[in-house]
Write a protein that holds these residues in place. Structure first.
Motif, PDB file in Angstrom:
ATOM      1  N   TRP A   1       0.858  -1.102   0.158  1.00 42.35           N
ATOM      2  CA  TRP A   1       0.147  -0.083   0.053  1.00 42.35           C
ATOM      3  C   TRP A   1       0.743   1.375  -0.119  1.00 42.35           C
ATOM      4  N   SER A   2       0.451   2.172  -0.721  1.00 39.21           N
ATOM      5  CA  SER A   2       1.114   3.591  -0.702  1.00 39.21           C
ATOM      6  C   SER A   2       0.741   4.224   0.483  1.00 39.21           C
ATOM      7  N   PRO A   3       1.720   5.214   0.944  1.00 40.28           N
ATOM      8  CA  PRO A   3       1.340   6.181   1.763  1.00 40.28           C
ATOM      9  C   PRO A   3      -0.187   6.910   1.540  1.00 40.28           C
ATOM     10  N   ALA A   4      -1.012   7.298   2.589  1.00 37.25           N
ATOM     11  CA  ALA A   4      -2.204   7.900   2.612  1.00 37.25           C
ATOM     12  C   ALA A   4      -3.268   7.195   1.604  1.00 37.25           C
ATOM     13  N   SER A   5      -2.850   5.709   1.544  1.00 40.00           N
ATOM     14  CA  SER A   5      -4.169   4.864   0.521  1.00 40.00           C
ATOM     15  C   SER A   5      -5.315   4.849   1.497  1.00 40.00           C
ATOM     16  N   ILE A   6      -6.352   4.526   0.812  1.00 42.94           N
ATOM     17  CA  ILE A   6      -7.898   4.542   1.276  1.00 42.94           C
ATOM     18  C   ILE A   6      -8.294   3.193   0.848  1.00 42.94           C
ATOM     19  N   ALA A   7      -9.332   2.717   1.217  1.00 41.06           N
ATOM     20  CA  ALA A   7      -9.683   1.212   0.956  1.00 41.06           C
ATOM     21  C   ALA A   7     -11.147   1.147   1.452  1.00 41.06           C
ATOM     22  N   GLU A   8     -11.916   0.426   0.697  1.00 39.56           N
ATOM     23  CA  GLU A   8     -13.341  -0.068   1.031  1.00 39.56           C
ATOM     24  C   GLU A   8     -13.491  -1.243   0.418  1.00 39.56           C
ATOM     25  N   THR A   9     -14.687  -2.017   1.173  1.00 34.89           N
ATOM     26  CA  THR A   9     -15.050  -3.235   0.593  1.00 34.89           C
ATOM     27  C   THR A   9     -16.349  -3.301   0.858  1.00 34.89           C
ATOM     28  N   TYR A  10     -17.223  -3.972  -0.317  1.00 34.21           N
ATOM     29  CA  TYR A  10     -18.604  -4.039  -0.144  1.00 34.21           C
ATOM     30  C   TYR A  10     -19.220  -4.948   0.744  1.00 34.21           C
TER      31      TYR A  10
ATOM     32  N   PHE B   1     -12.532  -5.032  15.849  1.00 36.13           N
ATOM     33  CA  PHE B   1     -10.999  -4.569  15.645  1.00 36.13           C
ATOM     34  C   PHE B   1     -10.264  -5.257  16.747  1.00 36.13           C
ATOM     35  N   ILE B   2     -10.692  -6.455  16.588  1.00 31.97           N
ATOM     36  CA  ILE B   2      -9.930  -7.529  17.659  1.00 31.97           C
ATOM     37  C   ILE B   2      -9.022  -8.445  16.913  1.00 31.97           C
ATOM     38  N   PRO B   3      -7.664  -8.476  17.364  1.00 31.69           N
ATOM     39  CA  PRO B   3      -6.923  -9.301  16.823  1.00 31.69           C
ATOM     40  C   PRO B   3      -7.306 -10.999  16.981  1.00 31.69           C
ATOM     41  N   GLY B   4      -7.077 -11.670  15.841  1.00 30.31           N
ATOM     42  CA  GLY B   4      -7.386 -13.197  16.239  1.00 30.31           C
ATOM     43  C   GLY B   4      -8.823 -13.334  15.725  1.00 30.31           C
ATOM     44  N   GLN B   5      -9.669 -12.478  15.275  1.00 34.94           N
ATOM     45  CA  GLN B   5     -11.171 -12.738  15.183  1.00 34.94           C
ATOM     46  C   GLN B   5     -11.241 -13.196  13.543  1.00 34.94           C
ATOM     47  N   THR B   6     -11.478 -14.245  13.151  1.00 36.33           N
ATOM     48  CA  THR B   6     -11.570 -14.584  11.896  1.00 36.33           C
ATOM     49  C   THR B   6     -13.037 -15.205  11.417  1.00 36.33           C
ATOM     50  N   GLY B   7     -13.901 -15.243  12.421  1.00 40.70           N
ATOM     51  CA  GLY B   7     -15.271 -15.839  11.808  1.00 40.70           C
ATOM     52  C   GLY B   7     -15.736 -14.818  11.201  1.00 40.70           C
ATOM     53  N   GLY B   8     -16.707 -15.346  10.434  1.00 38.60           N
ATOM     54  CA  GLY B   8     -17.884 -14.253   9.663  1.00 38.60           C
ATOM     55  C   GLY B   8     -17.117 -13.630   8.359  1.00 38.60           C
ATOM     56  N   GLN B   9     -17.835 -12.803   7.889  1.00 36.35           N
ATOM     57  CA  GLN B   9     -17.168 -12.114   6.524  1.00 36.35           C
ATOM     58  C   GLN B   9     -15.884 -11.359   6.800  1.00 36.35           C
ATOM     59  N   SER B  10     -15.115 -10.919   5.520  1.00 40.15           N
ATOM     60  CA  SER B  10     -13.762 -10.441   5.968  1.00 40.15           C
ATOM     61  C   SER B  10     -14.181  -8.944   6.555  1.00 40.15           C
ATOM     62  N   ARG B  11     -12.668  -8.533   7.065  1.00 41.32           N
ATOM     63  CA  ARG B  11     -12.937  -7.230   7.710  1.00 41.32           C
ATOM     64  C   ARG B  11     -12.171  -6.088   7.330  1.00 41.32           C
ATOM     65  N   ILE B  12     -12.214  -4.834   7.243  1.00 44.00           N
ATOM     66  CA  ILE B  12     -11.583  -3.957   6.776  1.00 44.00           C
ATOM     67  C   ILE B  12     -10.339  -3.766   7.826  1.00 44.00           C
ATOM     68  N   ALA B  13     -10.381  -4.206   8.978  1.00 45.62           N
ATOM     69  CA  ALA B  13      -9.118  -4.174   9.883  1.00 45.62           C
ATOM     70  C   ALA B  13      -7.986  -4.805   9.186  1.00 45.62           C
ATOM     71  N   ASP B  14      -8.178  -5.978   8.589  1.00 45.32           N
ATOM     72  CA  ASP B  14      -7.059  -6.881   7.835  1.00 45.32           C
ATOM     73  C   ASP B  14      -6.292  -6.150   7.028  1.00 45.32           C
ATOM     74  N   LEU B  15      -7.004  -4.895   6.313  1.00 47.35           N
ATOM     75  CA  LEU B  15      -6.397  -4.188   5.262  1.00 47.35           C
ATOM     76  C   LEU B  15      -5.297  -3.207   6.315  1.00 47.35           C
ATOM     77  N   PHE B  16      -5.770  -2.739   7.347  1.00 52.34           N
ATOM     78  CA  PHE B  16      -4.717  -2.121   8.090  1.00 52.34           C
ATOM     79  C   PHE B  16      -3.469  -2.819   8.353  1.00 52.34           C
ATOM     80  N   THR B  17      -3.703  -4.136   8.733  1.00 53.33           N
ATOM     81  CA  THR B  17      -2.402  -5.022   9.022  1.00 53.33           C
ATOM     82  C   THR B  17      -1.696  -5.171   7.842  1.00 53.33           C
ATOM     83  N   GLU B  18      -2.156  -5.036   6.534  1.00 55.09           N
ATOM     84  CA  GLU B  18      -1.349  -5.046   5.201  1.00 55.09           C
ATOM     85  C   GLU B  18      -0.429  -3.845   5.263  1.00 55.09           C
ATOM     86  N   GLY B  19      -1.128  -2.755   5.688  1.00 52.58           N
ATOM     87  CA  GLY B  19      -0.414  -1.470   5.722  1.00 52.58           C
ATOM     88  C   GLY B  19      -1.281  -0.371   4.762  1.00 52.58           C
TER      89      GLY B  19
END
Length: 317
Positions: free
Chosen positions: A282-291, A299-317
């Motif tokens: 990811w570039s600096p100042a990047s923005i993202a959204e998913t449908y 925003f709790i570490p280790g939670q993987t149940g259910g649909q995908s989370r936007i929080a996981d994109l923060f982990t990518e950078g």
């Protein structure tokens, strides 16, 4: 986001940069939870990095949980409103920024499919405080500003947001705070988010790319059409755009500045990823959204149940 962390993408030559007017945060209120050490640390760091006036930091004491009940929200609201009123900042602030450690949602009963449920997002409820729409707080109602159905009249306007400015063509002010939060799975992720954004963040326009990943068999074609509109606008403004229309779930892109996809709602994401994580750089100042309507459910570490989370994109950078 002053998603309200406002991410200013300043794309300018050094000479033009020196000519830019200073950016200040005098119309931003920062809300920290004194019952949470992470919230306090993030608030202190953000205030330092953005030269936020000390009086703009709003200290509250509420349970350090993501979900609170109505009586706890009543206390939270009263503390915020009391500070804004007593400090004289109520009408001069346009943005409220919450920190990790400030509750996310108010549980007033009902389930996700219950349209009559009065449960709500804390951020959304705080948008309406101290204004003409505050009667909607705690109610299962939709705020419909004059001249609009579901889109706020500020949408698409190229001017600085001011809460007390009049809605064009009416005598009614916007009268809402724009509210967002500084959050992530960990304190370190939030501090990194602050470092990667903000005024005068420089972007390499030649290498930055916007990735817009359609699902060819979508739940609603409108969302795919939105990507086409965005791609055309960005291309006209000279940005590199990858608009993917086939069944491949796009992964491993470099220097991504903007991103939109169907996340785990993409019918093909499971063929290419785990938990629909794109694995981008990811570039600096990047923005993202998913449908994904539940993408910000926690925003709790280790939670993987259910649909995908936007929080996981923060982990990518």
């Amino acid at each position: 986001m002053k998603h309200c962390s406002i991410l200013l993408l300043l794309l300018a030559l050094p000479m033009a940069l020196r000519a830019q007017a200073p950016v200040d945060y005098r119309d931003v209120g920062l809300i920290v939870n004194d019952n949470d050490t992470v919230s306090l640390a993030i608030g202190q760091y953000f205030a330092l990095k953005r030269a936020l006036p000390a009086k703009n930091v709003i200290h509250i004491r509420v349970p350090a949980r993501e979900t609170i009940v109505d009586s706890e929200f009543v206390s939270l609201r009263a503390q915020v409103e009391g500070y804004l009123t007593n400090s004289g900042l109520a009408d001069s602030l346009n943005y409220l920024v919450l920190t990790k450690g400030v509750p996310h949602r108010v549980d007033r009963g009902g389930t996700g499919g219950d349209l009559n449920s009065k449960s709500a997002c804390v951020d959304a409820e705080l948008m309406l405080i101290l204004g003409q729409w505050q009667s909607h707080i705690g109610m299962a109602t939709l705020v419909v500003p004059p001249g609009s159905v579901r889109v706020h009249p500020y949408y698409g306007r190229a001017e600085h947001y001011r809460r007390k400015n009049l809605i064009p063509g009416s005598g009614t002010p916007y009268d809402m705070y724009l509210v967002t939060r500084l959050t992530g799975l960990t304190k370190a992720e939030v501090l990194a988010l602050i470092d990667r954004s903000g005024p005068h963040t420089m972007i390499d326009k030649d290498s930055a790319i916007f990735v817009l990943d359609q699902d060819p068999t979508p739940i609603d074609a409108t969302y795919n059409n939105n990507m086409v509109t965005a791609a055309n606008t960005l291309s006209q403004r000279g940005w590199r755009v990858l608009l993917n229309r086939d069944s491949v779930y796009v992964t491993a892109q470099r220097n991504v500045l903007g991103y939109a996809s169907w996340g785990s709602n993409d019918n093909y994401s499971g063929r290419y990823t785990q938990f629909a994580r794109p694995g981008n750089h990811w570039s600096p100042a990047s923005i993202a959204e998913t449908y994904v309507s539940t993408g910000a459910r926690n925003f709790i570490p280790g939670q993987t149940g259910g649909q995908s989370r936007i929080a996981d994109l923060f982990t990518e950078g």
